[in-house]
Design a protein around this motif. Structure first.
Motif, PDB file in Angstrom:
ATOM      1  N   ALA A  38      -8.331  -9.300  20.642  1.00 58.17           N
ATOM      2  CA  ALA A  38      -9.099  -9.115  19.400  1.00 58.17           C
ATOM      3  C   ALA A  38      -8.978  -7.679  18.888  1.00 58.17           C
ATOM      4  O   ALA A  38      -8.918  -7.449  17.674  1.00 58.17           O
ATOM      5  CB  ALA A  38     -10.562  -9.484  19.636  1.00 58.17           C
ATOM      6  N   VAL A  39      -8.923  -6.729  19.807  1.00 51.87           N
ATOM      7  CA  VAL A  39      -8.823  -5.311  19.421  1.00 51.87           C
ATOM      8  C   VAL A  39      -7.593  -5.042  18.557  1.00 51.87           C
ATOM      9  O   VAL A  39      -7.583  -4.177  17.689  1.00 51.87           O
ATOM     10  CB  VAL A  39      -8.808  -4.412  20.682  1.00 51.87           C
ATOM     11  N   GLN A  40      -6.540  -5.824  18.781  1.00 52.20           N
ATOM     12  CA  GLN A  40      -5.298  -5.610  18.024  1.00 52.20           C
ATOM     13  C   GLN A  40      -5.482  -5.748  16.523  1.00 52.20           C
ATOM     14  O   GLN A  40      -4.615  -5.346  15.753  1.00 52.20           O
ATOM     15  CB  GLN A  40      -4.231  -6.600  18.477  1.00 52.20           C
ATOM     16  N   TRP A  41      -6.621  -6.327  16.104  1.00 49.84           N
ATOM     17  CA  TRP A  41      -6.873  -6.526  14.682  1.00 49.84           C
ATOM     18  C   TRP A  41      -7.632  -5.364  14.072  1.00 49.84           C
ATOM     19  O   TRP A  41      -8.057  -5.432  12.916  1.00 49.84           O
ATOM     20  CB  TRP A  41      -7.573  -7.873  14.464  1.00 49.84           C
ATOM     21  N   ALA A  42      -7.782  -4.288  14.817  1.00 52.49           N
ATOM     22  CA  ALA A  42      -8.416  -3.075  14.259  1.00 52.49           C
ATOM     23  C   ALA A  42      -7.481  -2.481  13.199  1.00 52.49           C
ATOM     24  O   ALA A  42      -6.263  -2.694  13.246  1.00 52.49           O
ATOM     25  CB  ALA A  42      -8.675  -2.069  15.375  1.00 52.49           C
ATOM     26  N   PRO A  43      -8.050  -1.747  12.255  1.00 57.83           N
ATOM     27  CA  PRO A  43      -7.207  -1.161  11.199  1.00 57.83           C
ATOM     28  C   PRO A  43      -6.443   0.068  11.686  1.00 57.83           C
ATOM     29  O   PRO A  43      -6.895   0.754  12.609  1.00 57.83           O
ATOM     30  CB  PRO A  43      -8.224  -0.750  10.120  1.00 57.83           C
ATOM     31  N   SER A  44      -5.281   0.307  11.087  1.00 58.28           N
ATOM     32  CA  SER A  44      -4.519   1.514  11.444  1.00 58.28           C
ATOM     33  C   SER A  44      -3.672   1.925  10.247  1.00 58.28           C
ATOM     34  O   SER A  44      -3.334   1.089   9.410  1.00 58.28           O
ATOM     35  CB  SER A  44      -3.633   1.252  12.667  1.00 58.28           C
ATOM     36  N   PRO A  45      -3.309   3.210  10.160  1.00 59.43           N
ATOM     37  CA  PRO A  45      -2.565   3.682   8.990  1.00 59.43           C
ATOM     38  C   PRO A  45      -1.197   2.991   8.901  1.00 59.43           C
ATOM     39  O   PRO A  45      -0.477   2.929   9.903  1.00 59.43           O
ATOM     40  CB  PRO A  45      -2.402   5.187   9.236  1.00 59.43           C
ATOM     41  N   GLU A 115       7.548  10.401  10.243  1.00 61.28           N
ATOM     42  CA  GLU A 115       7.963  11.773  10.546  1.00 61.28           C
ATOM     43  C   GLU A 115       8.150  12.539   9.250  1.00 61.28           C
ATOM     44  O   GLU A 115       8.758  12.027   8.316  1.00 61.28           O
ATOM     45  CB  GLU A 115       9.254  11.767  11.357  1.00 61.28           C
ATOM     46  N   TYR A 116       7.589  13.726   9.218  1.00 58.67           N
ATOM     47  CA  TYR A 116       7.697  14.569   8.022  1.00 58.67           C
ATOM     48  C   TYR A 116       8.248  15.930   8.432  1.00 58.67           C
ATOM     49  O   TYR A 116       7.953  16.414   9.538  1.00 58.67           O
ATOM     50  CB  TYR A 116       6.311  14.802   7.414  1.00 58.67           C
ATOM     51  N   SER A 117       8.987  16.557   7.530  1.00 57.98           N
ATOM     52  CA  SER A 117       9.404  17.925   7.819  1.00 57.98           C
ATOM     53  C   SER A 117       8.221  18.865   7.556  1.00 57.98           C
ATOM     54  O   SER A 117       8.118  19.943   8.139  1.00 57.98           O
ATOM     55  CB  SER A 117      10.608  18.329   6.971  1.00 57.98           C
ATOM     56  N   ASP A 118       7.308  18.396   6.706  1.00 53.25           N
ATOM     57  CA  ASP A 118       6.122  19.185   6.370  1.00 53.25           C
ATOM     58  C   ASP A 118       5.111  19.095   7.522  1.00 53.25           C
ATOM     59  O   ASP A 118       4.641  18.007   7.875  1.00 53.25           O
ATOM     60  CB  ASP A 118       5.534  18.604   5.081  1.00 53.25           C
ATOM     61  N   SER A 122       2.638  15.983   8.908  1.00 52.62           N
ATOM     62  CA  SER A 122       2.762  15.476  10.284  1.00 52.62           C
ATOM     63  C   SER A 122       1.425  15.535  10.997  1.00 52.62           C
ATOM     64  O   SER A 122       1.042  14.613  11.730  1.00 52.62           O
ATOM     65  CB  SER A 122       3.748  16.309  11.095  1.00 52.62           C
ATOM     66  N   ALA A 123       0.708  16.654  10.773  1.00 45.53           N
ATOM     67  CA  ALA A 123      -0.598  16.809  11.434  1.00 45.53           C
ATOM     68  C   ALA A 123      -1.563  15.735  10.936  1.00 45.53           C
ATOM     69  O   ALA A 123      -2.345  15.176  11.717  1.00 45.53           O
ATOM     70  CB  ALA A 123      -1.162  18.204  11.168  1.00 45.53           C
ATOM     71  N   LEU A 124      -1.483  15.406   9.649  1.00 48.02           N
ATOM     72  CA  LEU A 124      -2.382  14.388   9.104  1.00 48.02           C
ATOM     73  C   LEU A 124      -2.004  12.992   9.612  1.00 48.02           C
ATOM     74  O   LEU A 124      -2.869  12.161   9.882  1.00 48.02           O
ATOM     75  CB  LEU A 124      -2.356  14.419   7.567  1.00 48.02           C
ATOM     76  N   GLU A 125      -0.728  12.760   9.765  1.00 43.93           N
ATOM     77  CA  GLU A 125      -0.262  11.478  10.307  1.00 43.93           C
ATOM     78  C   GLU A 125      -0.830  11.288  11.718  1.00 43.93           C
ATOM     79  O   GLU A 125      -1.313  10.230  12.093  1.00 43.93           O
ATOM     80  CB  GLU A 125       1.277  11.469  10.329  1.00 43.93           C
ATOM     81  N   TRP A 126      -0.772  12.367  12.461  1.00 42.87           N
ATOM     82  CA  TRP A 126      -1.296  12.349  13.828  1.00 42.87           C
ATOM     83  C   TRP A 126      -2.812  12.111  13.816  1.00 42.87           C
ATOM     84  O   TRP A 126      -3.346  11.304  14.579  1.00 42.87           O
ATOM     85  CB  TRP A 126      -0.956  13.694  14.501  1.00 42.87           C
ATOM     86  N   GLN A 127      -3.460  12.820  12.913  1.00 45.95           N
ATOM     87  CA  GLN A 127      -4.925  12.696  12.817  1.00 45.95           C
ATOM     88  C   GLN A 127      -5.336  11.264  12.488  1.00 45.95           C
ATOM     89  O   GLN A 127      -6.291  10.735  13.052  1.00 45.95           O
ATOM     90  CB  GLN A 127      -5.415  13.643  11.727  1.00 45.95           C
TER      91      GLN A 127
END
Ligand SMILES: Cc1cc2nc3c(=O)[nH]c(=O)nc-3n(C[C@H](O)[C@H](O)[C@H](O)COP(=O)(O)O)c2cc1C
Length: 204
Positions: A38-45, A115-118, A122-127
């Motif tokens: 069921a957890v697999q249905w959590a939202p993600s970016p 993946e971003y060169s910026d 990248s930090a926001l993607e990680w966040q």
């Protein structure tokens, strides 16, 4: 103590508490599998689903507890903490991990993150990935609570990711986030006061 059965979703949310003392009754692998399905249905970016769960066997748990205790001792020693205090803290950590009937490690997988060169992007993607791991864990905790299971979030693996990867033979792009202890509660978790509503909610 009988199992607490919440009658509504709202009640489940309100009555979930971190549980650190468990009965010895086993938690079936089927039940854990059911929760994680069921957890697999959590939202993600962009639906990256960056969470990975490692269900720990007795020996996996022992290896993890040992690795984390050694890492904790190393950090405390570096901070000049006396040996007696180091022994107390590492002993407490090991005991807590050993006394839960089930445990799993949640890690964040870098696989699929954009993946971003910026650096900022990248930090926001990680966040965002970290945020969604938190959401997945809360989903797990509520599902577990619905089944009468207590859970506790332990941050310790974050402090020694290399040691954890080595102990559990995890891929290099997995970043340990939390150790989850699971079991039927021996005592209800302590109720910790919440901040006043107006302190956390505002209108503009
Ligand atoms: C990111 C995060 C890290 C946490 N780390 C720990 C931990 O290392 N050890 C622990 O006993 N509890 C840990 N907790 C549980 C919190 O102490 C607990 O959620 C908080 O005190 C509120 O209590 P409640 O969960 O019973 O409502 C953590 C919780 C979160 C969300």
């Amino acid at each position: 103590m009988g199992r607490m059965v919440a009658t509504s979703f709202r009640e489940l949310v309100l009555t979930r508490r971190s549980v650190r003392m468990f009965r010895q009754d086993p938690v079936s692998p089927d039940l854990i599998g059911d929760l994680l399905t069921a957890v697999q249905w959590a939202p993600s970016p962009h639906n990256t689903q960056p969470w990975r769960f490692t269900i720990l066997s007795e020996s996996g748990r022992h290896r993890l507890a040992t690795a984390m205790a050694l890492a904790l001792a190393r950090d405390l020693e570096a901070g000049g903490v006396p040996g007696r205090e180091i022994a107390r803290q590492t002993g407490r950590s090991r005991l807590r991990i050993a006394s839960a009937p089930a445990a799993l490690l949640c890690s964040l997988s870098g696989d699929g993150l954009r993946e971003y060169s910026d650096e900022r992007l990248s930090a926001l993607e990680w966040q965002m990935a970290v945020q969604s791991v938190g959401g997945a864990l809360q989903t797990l905790f509520l599902l577990a609570h619905e089944r009468g299971l207590g859970t506790c979030w332990m941050a310790a693996p974050m402090y020694c990711p290399d040691d954890v990867r080595l102990a559990l033979d995890l891929p290099a792009d997995e970043h340990p986030q939390a150790l989850v202890l699971l079991g039927f509660p021996d005592q209800p978790g302590k109720v910790r006061a919440r901040r006043p509503f107006d302190e956390v909610v505002r209108h503009r």
